[in-house]
Scaffold this motif. Structure first.
Motif: not given
Length: 198
Positions: A8-12, A79-84, A157-161
């Protein structure tokens, strides 16, 4: 959780805007509703508690739409996580979205617009507590249904964010419940006391 934060890009900017929307919404409606309960300013402004409640409801719905849009936009730039990205997670995502939708819609149908959008703070009280579905399954089904929707979207969305923002949604709802529950109970306790005095 620490592993999740690595993705996760916390500053985005979009992530931060989504974070602010998630925190702002329950804070806004709780503060405004309590202010109305104590001062009746919105009722006086619109000349009716019903019109005041409907107006606040429209604002709350608009803020919810904005929050959902910002949530979706935040996931696009992260970013996305491929495992999801698996068939099992795909179906789980849609199950969560479906279950969440059922909880939200059935809550709204059980409470009505005024019951959903803080009518009791405007002095528009229900005759009795709603105990049918989905309230016979869980407390605060609209909040947890909404959380399930966000979780489903994050997994889809395989999204950690998205997962991190969903955790924040759940935390904000949990805090809101801690403040809303006792306050609403007090409103109805006063109603019962006033009935007994008559």
């Amino acid at each position: 959780m620490a592993e999740l934060l690595e993705y996760v890009v916390l500053t985005d900017t979009r992530f931060l805007i989504a974070l602010l929307c998630i925190v702002f919404n329950p804070l806004f409606w709780n503060l405004v509703a309590r202010w109305e309960y104590r001062t009746h300013t919105i009722t006086r402004l619109f000349g009716s508690p019903y019109i005041g409640c409907y107006s606040l409801g429209v604002v709350i719905i608009s803020l919810a739409v904005l929050r959902s849009h910002c949530f979706t936009e935040a996931m696009k730039t992260q970013p996305h996580i491929g495992a999801l990205e698996s068939t099992g997670v795909y179906y789980l995502s849609w199950m969560l979205i479906g279950a969440g939708g059922v909880l939200v819609v059935s809550s709204f149908l059980a409470l009505g617009f005024v019951g959903t959008y803080l009518g009791d703070y405007f002095g528009i009280l229900m005759e009795k507590k709603v105990t049918g579905f989905p309230f016979n399954v869980m407390e605060n089904p609209m909040y947890w249904g909404s959380t399930a929707n966000y979780l489903g979207l994050a997994l889809l969305n395989a999204s950690p964010a998205g997962l991190l923002l969903t955790a924040l949604v759940a935390l904000c709802y949990k805090v809101a419940i801690l403040y809303e529950g006792p306050f609403t109970e007090e409103i109805y306790r006063k109603k019962e006391t006033a009935k007994k005095r008559k």
